[in-house]
Design an enzyme around this catalytic site. Structure first.
Site, mmCIF file in Angstrom:
data_model
loop_
_atom_site.group_PDB
_atom_site.id
_atom_site.type_symbol
_atom_site.label_atom_id
_atom_site.label_comp_id
_atom_site.label_asym_id
_atom_site.label_seq_id
_atom_site.Cartn_x
_atom_site.Cartn_y
_atom_site.Cartn_z
ATOM 1 N N ARG A 172 0.821 -1.207 0.000
ATOM 2 C CA ARG A 172 0.000 0.000 0.000
ATOM 3 C C ARG A 172 0.858 1.260 0.000
ATOM 4 O O ARG A 172 1.996 1.249 0.437
ATOM 5 C CB ARG A 172 -0.939 0.006 1.207
ATOM 6 N N LYS A 317 -8.308 -2.543 1.572
ATOM 7 C CA LYS A 317 -8.192 -1.619 2.699
ATOM 8 C C LYS A 317 -8.968 -0.327 2.457
ATOM 9 O O LYS A 317 -9.409 0.324 3.408
ATOM 10 C CB LYS A 317 -6.717 -1.322 2.978
ATOM 11 N N HIS A 336 -10.523 -3.802 13.411
ATOM 12 C CA HIS A 336 -9.412 -4.462 12.726
ATOM 13 C C HIS A 336 -8.915 -5.572 13.639
ATOM 14 O O HIS A 336 -8.006 -5.385 14.438
ATOM 15 C CB HIS A 336 -8.301 -3.454 12.434
ATOM 16 N N SER A 354 1.434 -6.529 13.352
ATOM 17 C CA SER A 354 2.219 -7.603 12.750
ATOM 18 C C SER A 354 3.288 -8.096 13.717
ATOM 19 O O SER A 354 3.964 -7.319 14.382
ATOM 20 C CB SER A 354 2.883 -7.097 11.467
ATOM 21 N N LYS A 358 -1.298 -12.581 16.156
ATOM 22 C CA LYS A 358 -2.752 -12.515 16.004
ATOM 23 C C LYS A 358 -3.280 -13.669 15.144
ATOM 24 O O LYS A 358 -4.238 -14.347 15.521
ATOM 25 C CB LYS A 358 -3.156 -11.174 15.381
ATOM 26 N N THR A 359 -2.643 -13.891 14.003
ATOM 27 C CA THR A 359 -3.095 -14.962 13.113
ATOM 28 C C THR A 359 -2.904 -16.324 13.754
ATOM 29 O O THR A 359 -3.798 -17.176 13.737
ATOM 30 C CB THR A 359 -2.334 -14.901 11.770
ATOM 31 N N ASP A 373 -9.486 -10.721 9.911
ATOM 32 C CA ASP A 373 -8.945 -9.366 9.802
ATOM 33 C C ASP A 373 -9.938 -8.230 10.043
ATOM 34 O O ASP A 373 -9.597 -7.254 10.686
ATOM 35 C CB ASP A 373 -8.326 -9.198 8.407
ATOM 36 N N ARG A 438 1.821 -12.396 -0.639
ATOM 37 C CA ARG A 438 0.481 -12.557 -0.067
ATOM 38 C C ARG A 438 -0.314 -13.636 -0.792
ATOM 39 O O ARG A 438 -0.091 -13.903 -1.978
ATOM 40 C CB ARG A 438 -0.287 -11.245 -0.171
#
Length: 654
Positions: A172, A317, A336, A354, A358-359, A373, A438
């Protein structure tokens, strides 16, 4: 919006940047990368992808025939799409033809059916516009065909995924994101220091919009996706995405909620439209532009324009930002976060930047995945905003992330990965194109996904921090005010690089654990979170997945097995039924015991051999928190400043 009673206790053209932007990876998703890839030409870029050659893009013959056999519903769909593609300052927009041009003409040759020739009425200023074929809501198989046939650098991997390149931008471009500031948004949105919202005016937006739409209209074909956001049927948003690449269409097919045939027939007018003309640059001399890339949001017109970047994450996003604006207007909190649910119906939200886990921690084979997410929390419960997952796949392995590994199959989009040119096996450790590789796949590719992706009210709100300073406890129970404070702070710590000889950790703060996407002031989201937690009896937790016994370089990282035991105790409710004591400075409530976790590590001071250094490090982190929070102290909700004062009182005291 909640009130303070919801909880007690110039103009002139902007300077054009010609210098190379800083090579920077986002702490939120590692997808804010404004650098170009390690190649000077498109051919060098393809070599990084380990391909010696790639198919060229053949010219698509310009269509001149229009089928007269379309039924009324199809005509209405095409009229709606044609209206979307019509430039407002042109006297007429292009005619549109739905379907694959090649297939259409093949069918005509076989059937020998005569058709009426359509002569478009085009004004002088429209001389560059042509008939535009609209490839409408194509299936993944059809999009594979289009991508592999026409998009250079796109291939099928050994496991069936579609591997492609996003061009020069592999992440991004937050500094190029603009939001129209009008008489409504001027008072509603968060502007100024710390805000991700960089203003532009309506006129500049229309210049970029017309540039994008004219480019789309000049092409032989465009892809159109009509899809939904939010699994809550009462609050879902209809979105239309107009793009130039099959890869972008497949990406959004995966990431948004896919309508049924019946829902598509009755789709009607979209609530929000994206014009993705990312292959074409913006004019750098347009007011408010600082580069050839621009991602523009106009909330009043319900439109988004993308120029100068082909990174697909801008669409995902960008829509998330839109939901951060639309949902609070309905008293729905946009978040989020990851979200899962136990077999007993207990829901947990996971917030974290990051590297915090979390994942990993929200992916639990003993629990159902609601989403990874983006979520909404309404009066009915939680719902996933998206229809898919967008997972980092650098260093991905079957052993570490089996669910993600198995989800990479036919229908999945792989961005910027490197693979063997012959057998097409992906090398997930190879960063030749970018570290921000990704995978985008439908959520149903995850075996324990809960479909539909909705659940009851959360029972636990878990804030994850990878504290490389090593002074935060492995787990703390938070009051509502503390939950708001740490939610607004959005803290984690990054291990510093060695390029300049810096060896100590660096604190990173991202408001609401997603500052790049929020539209309102962070305190508004925090107040809504506290109000819903208070109403539903949810408990807030701060979990440190970082260091213990010293800072990075001296101590050691808390074992994942211990963190999993802590999360299990939160889910089961057993952590509520133990004794707690309060820490100094941050005033955190820490349990005296957790089953399966050594009691001595629960209070970080016990793990430091040098207590003086521990205290100094604790004070250092507390000051960083305080300095960061100064950005938010002047915001008021309601008639007084009571809410802000309560939140400030929940921060570190020294």
């Amino acid at each position: 919006m909640p009130t303070s009673g919801s909880i007690k206790n110039e103009n002139g053209v902007s300077k054009i940047e010609t210098q190379k932007k800083e090579n920077k990876v986002s702490h939120e998703n590692k997808d804010i990368i404004t650098l170009t890839v390690k190649a000077q030409t498109i051919d060098e870029l393809h070599l990084l992808q380990k391909k010696k050659s790639a198919p060229t893009t053949p010219k698509v013959s310009q269509p001149t025939l229009f089928s007269s056999s379309e039924d009324e519903l199809s005509k209405q769909q095409l009229q709606s799409i044609s209206a979307s593609l019509a430039s407002l300052t042109r006297e007429s927009g292009p005619k549109v033809v739905k379907g694959d041009p090649d297939k259409r003409f093949e069918a005509q040759r076989v059937s020998h059916v005569s058709h009426h020739r359509i002569t478009p009425t085009i004004a002088v200023s429209d001389s560059a516009l042509k008939f535009t074929h609209v490839l409408y809501n194509l299936s993944p198989a059809e999009l594979y065909e289009q991508a592999i046939k026409y998009e250079k650098g796109t291939f099928m991997t050994s496991r069936g995924a579609l591997a492609t390149l996003s061009g020069a931008k592999t992440g991004r471009s937050p500094r190029d994101k603009r939001v129209v500031k009008d008489h409504v948004t001027e008072n509603e949105l968060w502007w100024g220091k710390g805000s991700p919202n960089i203003e532009m005016d309506e006129h500049s937006f229309m210049v970029n919009r017309e540039r994008a739409v004219d480019y789309l209209n000049s092409l032989d074909k465009v892809f159109v996706n009509d899809q939904f956001l939010n699994w809550d049927p009462e609050n879902r948003i209809k979105v239309r995405i107009v793009s130039t690449r099959a890869y972008h269409s497949l990406f959004m097919h995966n990431m948004c909620i896919r309508p049924s045939d019946e829902e598509l027939k009755n789709f009607g007018t979209p609530d929000f439209t994206i014009y993705n003309a990312g292959q074409f640059p913006c004019n750098r001399y347009t007011h408010y532009m600082t580069s050839s890339t621009s991602i523009d949001l106009n909330l009043g017109r319900k439109e988004m324009v993308i120029l100068g970047t082909q990174y697909a994450g801008e669409m995902k996003k960008g829509l998330f930002s839109v939901m951060h604006y639309l949902m609070p207007k309905r008293q729905i909190l946009s978040l989020h976060s990851g979200c899962n649910m136990g077999k007993a119906g207990d829901v947990a939200l996971f917030f974290g930047l990051s590297g915090t886990g979390k994942t990993t921690l929200s992916t639990d084979h003993n629990r159902y995945l609601i989403g990874d997410d983006e979520h909404c929390w309404s009066d009915k419960g939680v719902s996933n905003i998206e229809g898919g997952c967008y997972a980092k796949c650098i260093d991905l392995s079957r052993e570490k992330e089996p669910d993600i590994w198995n989800a990479i199959k036919f229908g999945t989009v792989l961005e910027n990965v490197v693979f063997d040119e012959h057998i097409r096996e992906v090398d997930y450790a190879d960063k030749s194109v970018t570290e921000n590789t990704r995978a985008a796949y439908p959520i149903e590719y995850i075996p324990n996904a809960k479909l539909p992706c909705v659940g009851p009210h959360p029972k636990n709100v878990i804030l994850l921090a990878c504290d490389a300073f090593g002074v935060l406890p492995p787990v703390s129970k938070l009051s509502l005010a503390q939950t708001m404070y740490h939610f607004i702070s959005g803290y984690t710590a990054l291990v510093a690089g060695t390029e300049q000889g810096i060896k100590e950790p660096q604190a990173t703060f991202s408001a609401c654990f997603g500052a790049a996407f929020i539209m309102l002031h962070p305190t508004q989201y925090a107040a809504m979170l506290a109000e819903k937690m208070q109403k539903q009896g949810a408990t807030g937790w701060l979990v440190n997945t970082g260091w213990s016994g010293g800072s990075y370089g001296c101590g050691s990282r808390i074992k994942l097995a211990y963190t999993r035991k802590i999360i299990d105790a939160i889910h089961s409710g057993s952590l509520l039924n133990t004794e707690y004591k309060k820490t100094e400075i941050f005033g955190l409530e820490i349990p005296t015991e957790v089953e399966g976790v050594p009691s001595e590590i629960l209070d970080p001071v016990n793990t430091w051999s040098d207590k003086k250094v521990y205290k100094e490090t604790l004070l250092k982190l507390a000051k960083l928190f305080k300095n960061n929070f100064e950005t938010f102290t002047n915001y008021k909700i309601g008639k007084d400043n009571k809410l802000t004062e309560d939140i400030l009182a929940a921060g570190p005291i020294f």
